[in-house]
Design an enzyme around this catalytic site. Structure first.
Site, PDB file in Angstrom:
ATOM      1  N   GLY A  16       0.824  -1.215   0.000  1.00  0.00           N
ATOM      2  CA  GLY A  16       0.000   0.000   0.000  1.00  0.00           C
ATOM      3  C   GLY A  16       0.852   1.257   0.000  1.00  0.00           C
ATOM      4  N   GLY A  17       2.045   1.169  -0.581  1.00  0.00           N
ATOM      5  CA  GLY A  17       2.987   2.294  -0.532  1.00  0.00           C
ATOM      6  C   GLY A  17       2.731   3.380  -1.569  1.00  0.00           C
ATOM      7  N   GLY A  18       1.687   3.231  -2.364  1.00  0.00           N
ATOM      8  CA  GLY A  18       1.425   4.239  -3.405  1.00  0.00           C
ATOM      9  C   GLY A  18       0.568   5.402  -2.926  1.00  0.00           C
ATOM     10  N   LEU A  21      -0.529   6.993   4.055  1.00  0.00           N
ATOM     11  CA  LEU A  21       0.549   6.808   5.024  1.00  0.00           C
ATOM     12  C   LEU A  21       1.657   5.920   4.462  1.00  0.00           C
ATOM     13  CD1 LEU A  21      -1.569   6.406   8.303  1.00  0.00           C
ATOM     14  CD2 LEU A  21      -0.485   8.461   7.362  1.00  0.00           C
ATOM     15  N   ARG A  41      -2.335  -2.866  -5.523  1.00  0.00           N
ATOM     16  CA  ARG A  41      -3.063  -3.358  -6.699  1.00  0.00           C
ATOM     17  C   ARG A  41      -2.933  -2.450  -7.907  1.00  0.00           C
ATOM     18  NH1 ARG A  41      -8.688  -3.750  -3.670  1.00  0.00           N
ATOM     19  NH2 ARG A  41      -7.806  -1.757  -3.016  1.00  0.00           N
ATOM     20  N   PHE A  98     -14.275   0.303   5.898  1.00  0.00           N
ATOM     21  CA  PHE A  98     -15.420   1.177   5.622  1.00  0.00           C
ATOM     22  C   PHE A  98     -16.291   1.233   6.865  1.00  0.00           C
ATOM     23  CE2 PHE A  98     -15.937  -2.959   3.393  1.00  0.00           C
ATOM     24  CZ  PHE A  98     -16.803  -3.569   4.289  1.00  0.00           C
ATOM     25  N   TYR A 148      -7.828   0.932  17.671  1.00  0.00           N
ATOM     26  CA  TYR A 148      -8.914   0.029  18.069  1.00  0.00           C
ATOM     27  C   TYR A 148      -8.572  -1.450  17.846  1.00  0.00           C
ATOM     28  CZ  TYR A 148     -10.411   0.564  13.120  1.00  0.00           C
ATOM     29  OH  TYR A 148     -10.471   0.591  11.752  1.00  0.00           O
TER      30      TYR A 148
END
Ligand code: HXC
Ligand code: NAP
Length: 281
Positions: A16-18, A21, A41, A98, A148
């Site tokens: 998720g580096g694109g 954070l 992805r 979500f 959480y």
């Protein structure tokens, strides 16, 4: 705060580096000398971040993969490993989330989030962990959770369940793999504005203001604050930190944990009346 070559010679895979954070961590870790391998992805954000890192004279490459698919993760890890000679760190940052009333969720919705967060983190950790163990290579894993993960939270039940699982995995493997010089830690962030999180979890400006109003520091996190914490935890200065989860939320989660946080907004007269009462008795 850090030496500019803190992470020189290191090669770090960030899922998720694109975006958000993940992007912030990629930029900061690269600035501190690390080679960055990005996995997610969509091609376009990955290429954009890699190009930005390269334009600053650092090394970056990427591969697309859905972290829910172990074979795809294996292929991406293989690419990253051969690109940089090896990979020595993993940041499990990819997530899905979500806001929803749980009784309206479909089993597929629950599975989608569990698949990305819990299985995805496991897939990446397994793919790299096996390589580290086989090559007798030290490794570091940093899992991006949420506050959480330990408290639970209504309306994000798939995410809370998955992040709690990743926290358990962090602590469990920290013990099991310490003998292989693999250490695992986690960061539990509070709210940090990103397009991905805000578009799914903050439905209106009013909701954002209500969130801010209950925050003891009256502000959200800054991306660089989280990126610097990640840099420290991945650095050799944190060598003896293992199985730990560091909260970074400006005190937001501590706010609900005592019985008296609601008094933070009480006027001075309230305290003066209390004091007068104490003196009278
Ligand atoms: C209820 C929903 C839903 C919603 C999707 N679904 N959105 N159900 N409410 N808002 C359901 C779909 O109807 C479907 O079920 C199932 O979930 C899978 O949806 P798909 O769109 O097919 O899945 P996919 O394309 O894989 O997308 C995954 C996703 C999506 C999680 C739904 O949002 C995504 O790609 N997110 C990635 C980025 C992200 O979420 N970033 C935020 C991270 S912030 P059915 O039964 O209809 O087939 C974070 C922490 C923030 O994690 C903490 C703040 C303090
Ligand atoms: P984001 O920008 O939406 O980041 C999520 C990333 O995960 C995206 O880059 C996305 O890229 C990738 N991803 C999603 N599904 C994937 C899949 N199946 N396979 C591979 N990659 C996938 O949101 P963010 O706010 O930066 O969140 C980053 C991390 O911080 C997450 O772990 C989140 O839970 C955590 N966090 C955020 C906050 C906050 O307030 N922002 C607070 C607490 C925790 P693609 O869509 O291209 O795949």
């Amino acid at each position: 705060m850090f030496q500019p070559d803190l992470l020189k010679g290191r090669s770090i895979l960030i899922t998720g580096g694109g975006t958000g954070l993940g992007r912030a961590m990629a930029m900061r870790l690269a600035e501190l000398g690390a080679n960055i391998f990005l996995v997610a992805r969509r091609e376009a954000p990955l290429e954009a971040v890699a190009a930005e890192i390269r334009s600053q004279g650092r090394h970056a490459a990427w591969a697309t993969a859905d972290v829910r698919d172990f074979e795809a993760v294996e292929r991406a890890v293989e690419r990253g490993w051969s690109e940089f000679g090896s990979l020595d760190s993993l940041v499990n940052n990819a997530a899905g989330n979500f806001l929803a009333r749980t009784e309206r969720l479909s089993p597929h919705a629950f599975a989608a989030v569990l698949g990305i967060v819990l299985q995805g983190s496991f897939h990446c950790t397994l793919a790299l962990g096996r390589r580290w163990i086989d090559a007798d290579h030290p490794g570091r894993v940093l899992n991006i959770l949420t506050t959480y993960a330990s408290s639970g939270s209504p309306y994000v039940v798939p995410s809370a369940s998955a992040k709690a699982g990743v926290l358990a995995m962090t602590r469990s493997l920290a013990v099991e793999w310490a003998r292989y010089r693999i250490r695992l830690n986690a960061i539990a962030p509070g709210p940090f504005p990103t397009e991905g999180a805000w578009s799914r979890l903050v439905p209106s400006a009013e909701a954002e203001q209500a969130w801010l109003a209950q925050h003891p520091m009256r502000r959200f996190g800054r991306h660089e604050e989280l990126a610097d914490l990640a840099a420290f935890l991945l650095s050799d200065h944190a060598e003896y930190i293992n199985g730990e989860c560091v909260t970074i939320d400006g005190g937001l989660s501590a706010c609900g944990s005592g019985g008296f946080s609601h008094l933070v907004g009480a006027p001075a007269e309230f305290w003066e009346a209390l004091e007068r009462e104490r003196r009278r008795s």
